[in-house]
Structure formats: structure tokens, C-alpha cells
Design a protein around this motif. Sequence first.
Motif, PDB file in Angstrom:
ATOM      1  N   GLU A 191       0.822  -1.210   0.000  1.00  0.00           N
ATOM      2  CA  GLU A 191       0.000   0.000   0.000  1.00  0.00           C
ATOM      3  C   GLU A 191       0.854   1.257   0.000  1.00  0.00           C
ATOM      4  OE1 GLU A 191      -2.885  -0.067   3.119  1.00  0.00           O
ATOM      5  OE2 GLU A 191      -4.067  -1.680   2.194  1.00  0.00           O
ATOM      6  N   GLU A 192       1.997   1.215   0.670  1.00  0.00           N
ATOM      7  CA  GLU A 192       2.888   2.373   0.636  1.00  0.00           C
ATOM      8  C   GLU A 192       3.542   2.544  -0.728  1.00  0.00           C
ATOM      9  OE1 GLU A 192       3.310   4.845   2.925  1.00  0.00           O
ATOM     10  OE2 GLU A 192       1.563   3.813   3.737  1.00  0.00           O
ATOM     11  N   VAL A 193       3.852   1.445  -1.388  1.00  0.00           N
ATOM     12  CA  VAL A 193       4.373   1.532  -2.756  1.00  0.00           C
ATOM     13  C   VAL A 193       3.337   2.168  -3.670  1.00  0.00           C
ATOM     14  CG1 VAL A 193       5.026   0.179  -4.803  1.00  0.00           C
ATOM     15  CG2 VAL A 193       6.006  -0.382  -2.569  1.00  0.00           C
ATOM     16  N   MET A 194       2.090   1.739  -3.544  1.00  0.00           N
ATOM     17  CA  MET A 194       1.036   2.247  -4.422  1.00  0.00           C
ATOM     18  C   MET A 194       0.681   3.696  -4.112  1.00  0.00           C
ATOM     19  SD  MET A 194      -1.601  -0.944  -5.015  1.00  0.00           S
ATOM     20  CE  MET A 194      -2.030  -1.152  -3.292  1.00  0.00           C
ATOM     21  N   LEU A 195       0.412   3.992  -2.833  1.00  0.00           N
ATOM     22  CA  LEU A 195      -0.151   5.299  -2.471  1.00  0.00           C
ATOM     23  C   LEU A 195       0.897   6.371  -2.276  1.00  0.00           C
ATOM     24  CD1 LEU A 195      -3.171   5.822  -2.278  1.00  0.00           C
ATOM     25  CD2 LEU A 195      -2.632   3.399  -1.995  1.00  0.00           C
ATOM     26  N   ARG A 196       1.997   6.069  -1.608  1.00  0.00           N
ATOM     27  CA  ARG A 196       2.997   7.093  -1.372  1.00  0.00           C
ATOM     28  C   ARG A 196       4.054   7.103  -2.489  1.00  0.00           C
ATOM     29  NH1 ARG A 196      -0.815   7.619   2.190  1.00  0.00           N
ATOM     30  NH2 ARG A 196      -0.335   5.531   2.955  1.00  0.00           N
ATOM     31  N   LEU A 197       4.710   5.983  -2.697  1.00  0.00           N
ATOM     32  CA  LEU A 197       5.808   5.971  -3.673  1.00  0.00           C
ATOM     33  C   LEU A 197       5.317   6.297  -5.074  1.00  0.00           C
ATOM     34  CD1 LEU A 197       8.748   5.483  -4.426  1.00  0.00           C
ATOM     35  CD2 LEU A 197       8.238   3.036  -4.591  1.00  0.00           C
ATOM     36  N   PHE A 198       4.180   5.717  -5.485  1.00  0.00           N
ATOM     37  CA  PHE A 198       3.711   5.969  -6.855  1.00  0.00           C
ATOM     38  C   PHE A 198       2.767   7.162  -6.931  1.00  0.00           C
ATOM     39  CE2 PHE A 198       0.679   5.337 -10.345  1.00  0.00           C
ATOM     40  CZ  PHE A 198       1.564   5.476 -11.407  1.00  0.00           C
TER      41      PHE A 198
END
Length: 260
Positions: free
Chosen positions: A153-160
Motif C-alpha cells: 500500500e505504501e508503494v502504491m499510495l505514497r511511492l507511486f
Amino acid sequence: MKQFIKSYWKTLLFFAIAGLVGGFFTGIFVLDSYPPEMQQQLLNELTASGFGGFPPDITVGVITAVQALGYGIALGAAGIWLGKKTGLWKDEKKITKKPIIAAMIVAAISGMALILFDILFFGKYAEVIMESYNAKPTISFLLASVIYGGVIEEVMLRLFWMTLVVFVLWKVFDRKSKRPSTAILITANMIAALLFAAGHLPATATMIGLSPMIIFRCFLLNGGVGLLFGWLYRKYGLRYAMIAHGGCHIASKLIWILFI
């Protein structure tokens, strides 16, 4: 491209493994949370697709794991590339003291807030919320929350997504600046937090249903902790947002198990 892969293959491999493991247990947990009629409907769909001979929980787990694997690699690679352009990606080699303390504080505050808001406020106006605490968290739920939630979820929402919004706003409104302004970073964080909250609505609808109060709760609580994770990401780096996100789930589940 070769240099990019050479530099970040370990990071992308970590995202991939987290996607496979976290996605698998997320699929199992989601299936378990379905009401019987929805489970039967899904079983019928799997049978029609030729997967009827396999255990449904394993089948759903594998499908979700493959999806999460794709998210981890594709969105992870895109997010790192955008992050290097915007300055949001930080190539840290070690965990440092000040950021990890900040992440642990955010995790503790977020985990307690999720429970306390339900006990002190939302649970009084919607009994279904407190009823959802009657079932103790399962192993699949805990692993899904910490691994899928904390990493994918952090990859999707924050990183991307957050980084993409920063990049777009920067190029549209502030292209003459060498780096995105603080106002752009804050705006992108708010947008990503709203998307983060909205992304929890389907699971919330499945587990406890939707009403105006439940929707408000979802955006207040998930959006609020999302803002904190986004602040950690832009200030210290993605790893600390991941630690805080996973730690938030651990803190809230420990309170759940021990005191509720």
C-alpha cells in the motif's frame, strides 16, 4: 534502464516478495471476510473459470499475490523513477535514529487512534463498528495488514501516486523551480491520503457495510494516518512510511487482542 535495474533490483525484489506474501494472505483474509452468499458466488465463478478443483482460499490467495507482485514491481519502479526526478526518493543505506523514532511514534499514535476513535466516538453511533471487534484477528489478517498494508500500500499510495501527483503539479504549476515546493508536497500528500482512504471503502463495505457515518470514519481515520505516513515519506523516505504503516497495524492489533 540497465543502470536503473542494477541500482534498484534489490529494492524491487523486496517489493515483489512482499507482494507475493502479503497478497496471498490478503486474498485469504478477504475471502474469509465475505458473507456466505458472496463466498458461494465467488466459488461458482472460480468453477466456471476452471479453478473449481482447487481450494478457493488458496486460489484467491494466489490470484491476489500475482496482482500484488505486479503492483510492487511496476508501481515500485515507476515510483522510484519519479521519486528521483522530484527528490522524494532517498537512497539511504542505513536506518537512522531520528527517522526511526519518528516512525515508531507515528505508528504508536496511529494504532491507538484507530482503536480509541471507535471506542470513544464512532462505536457509540454505529453498533456494527464495535461488533466487528468481536472476532479476534487471524494470522492471515495480521500478515495481510503488516506486509501488504505496510509495504504494497505504501508503494502504491505514497511511492507511486503521491510522487506522481507531485511530479504533475510541479511540471504544471512550478516548472521553473529546481524542486517541487512545500505547498505542492503538502497538496500531493493530502490527495494521496484521500485516495488511501477511498481505497479502504470496498473492504469496509464488505466487513461492516457503508453508511454516512462509516464513510466519514473511513476518510477521517485512514486519511488521517495516511497524512502521517505521507509526511514521513517526504521528510525521511519510503522505508520510514512503511515502518510506521506496518507498526500502526501491529499497535492497533495488540490493543485489539489484549484489551478488547
